[in-house]
Enzyme design. Structure first.
Site, PDB file in Angstrom:
ATOM      1  NE  ARG A 206      25.519   5.650  45.849  1.00 57.76           N
ATOM      2  CZ  ARG A 206      26.227   4.706  46.465  1.00 57.76           C
ATOM      3  NH1 ARG A 206      26.371   4.754  47.796  1.00 57.76           N
ATOM      4  NH2 ARG A 206      26.780   3.719  45.794  1.00 57.76           N
TER       5      ARG A 206
ATOM      6  CG  LEU B  91      28.286  12.046  55.003  1.00 57.15           C
ATOM      7  CD1 LEU B  91      29.513  12.936  54.762  1.00 57.15           C
ATOM      8  CD2 LEU B  91      27.093  12.583  54.231  1.00 57.15           C
ATOM      9  CG  ASP B  92      26.023   6.517  50.854  1.00 57.04           C
ATOM     10  OD1 ASP B  92      25.480   6.092  51.886  1.00 57.04           O
ATOM     11  OD2 ASP B  92      25.408   6.810  49.807  1.00 57.04           O
ATOM     12  NE  ARG B  93      35.129   1.866  51.935  1.00 58.75           N
ATOM     13  CZ  ARG B  93      35.621   0.634  51.946  1.00 58.75           C
ATOM     14  NH1 ARG B  93      34.794  -0.400  51.792  1.00 58.75           N
ATOM     15  NH2 ARG B  93      36.900   0.411  52.115  1.00 58.75           N
TER      16      ARG B  93
ATOM     17  CB  THR C 112      29.208  10.509  50.186  1.00 55.57           C
ATOM     18  OG1 THR C 112      28.335   9.732  49.365  1.00 55.57           O
ATOM     19  CG2 THR C 112      28.737  11.947  50.187  1.00 55.57           C
TER      20      THR C 112
END
Length: 379
Positions: free
Chosen positions: A289, A186-188, A190
């Site tokens: 995104r 997961l993105d930082r 998120t």
């Protein structure tokens, strides 16, 4: 009477400093010369550092928990801090032996394989500080699988200027866990459901499900603008590019990009904003995104692809409650258990800052917007 001639005695030879008795220095000379240098103390035996032991050849037998892992990834794990380029070089040169023979980096190690690893010295500059222990809320756990409720602001793994991510911190919190790897990322910024594998068998099966599109991952995203369609398929190819400062960004590129497919479902219209449910059919970096930003509906709080003015105003509370993070939350994952095959539905509640923003913007619609139509409440 003849006058006597005056005779002069020969001049005295001045003694050089250091020859015979030293000439005392005057006060002015002392001031010019400065304090006399102090003799350096000789180091004692205890103060002399013992030389570091030379690295030696290691022989490792692969255990069941690492069976099926690529040889290069296995070596990078047991030789932490050694540059990847060096690891690949010693494999190519044949210095790494598997059961007495040469191998390739792509070889999948098996339980019982004996590896001969040549001496490798790790530079002091490459050694990382010990990761602090952090165990987020556990959403599901058994002997093979661990599902965590990842908070926003913590990277999934270290690297690219980030010393420690979730995986390093969870390993520090569970030092006796023999195997622990990220199932996906997961993105930082998120938050939400993050899957970790506790066995090699689980990790291989989970990656297989992800490649085949058998894992149903759903997200909630708050975007700026009034979304039109109730349900919309977005197919826009994506590619990565490295900027001048080394920053990596993702762009829509129909010619050279990889296929990316996201399905967006409108959950609520919130007076200039829209709450969307995003279903990933592919799992490329920053897919949700970039797809939304390209369509003109940037995610609120996205500092890479978003609208910086809207982000600033949201953080100040101009649209309701303060929102100082990216509003993207992985609220549910559905899959067959990678080992047992039992169907699983793992849900994560919407974080308080996101839920508070929805409720203040639309008290009645906030709860309805967060409700999952086919079971489960992410908020």
């Amino acid at each position: 009477m003849v006058p006597q001639s005056k005779t002069r005695s020969p001049p005295r030879k001045q003694r050089k400093p250091g020859a015979g008795t030293p000439i005392p220095a005057t006060g002015a000379a002392r001031r010019l010369a400065g304090p006399a240098p102090r003799a350096k103390p000789r180091p004692t035996a205890a103060a002399v550092a013992a030389p570091a032991p030379a690295p030696a050849v290691r022989k490792i037998v692969v255990g069941e928990e690492h069976a099926g892992q690529r040889l290069d990834n296995f070596l990078l794990r047991v030789a932490k801090g050694v540059p990847k380029s060096h690891v690949y070089r010693i494999v190519r040169s044949g210095e790494v032996r598997v059961n007495g023979g040469r191998s390739t980096a792509e070889y999948r190690v098996a339980a019982g394989d004996e590896l001969r690893i040549p001496p490798m010295r790790m530079g002091a500059a490459l050694a990382r500080p010990v990761a602090p222990a952090l165990m987020p809320a556990i959403l599901f756990e058994d002997e093979h699988l661990l599902a965590l409720d990842k908070p926003s602001g913590v990277a999934a793994h270290g690297g690219s200027g980030i010393a420690h991510g979730i995986i390093e911190r969870v390993r520090a919190a569970r030092p006796n866990q023999p195997f622990l790897e990220l199932g996906h990322r997961l993105d930082r910024e998120t938050s939400g459901v993050l899957l970790l594998a506790k066995s090699r068998r689980c990790l291989v099966a989970l990656h297989g499900q992800l490649r085949e599109g058998l894992v149903d991952k759903r997200y909630l995203a708050l975007v700026a603008g009034d979304w039109v369609n109730d349900r919309q398929h977005v197919r826009l190819a994506l590619t990565k590019r490295t900027m001048g400062g080394g920053e990596r960004r993702v762009y829509v590129d129909d010619e050279e990009g990889a296929d990316a497919h996201t399905i967006f479902t409108l959950r609520a219209r919130l007076r200039g904003f829209s709450l969307l449910e995003a279903e990933l059919r592919t799992g490329l970096t920053h897919q949700i995104r970039v797809h939304l930003a390209h369509l003109g509906f940037p995610i609120v709080g996205d500092d890479k692809y978003g609208d910086f003015d809207i982000n600033r105003r949201a953080a100040k509370g101009e649209f309701g409650a303060r929102l100082g993070r990216m509003f993207l939350h992985a609220f549910r994952v559905r899959l067959a258990h990678p080992v047992s095959g039992v169907p699983l539905a793992i849900a994560s509640a919407l974080p308080a800052d996101c839920a508070g923003w929805l409720d203040e913007r639309d008290p009645g619609g906030g709860a309805r917007a967060r409700r999952v139509p086919d079971g489960g409440e992410p908020a």
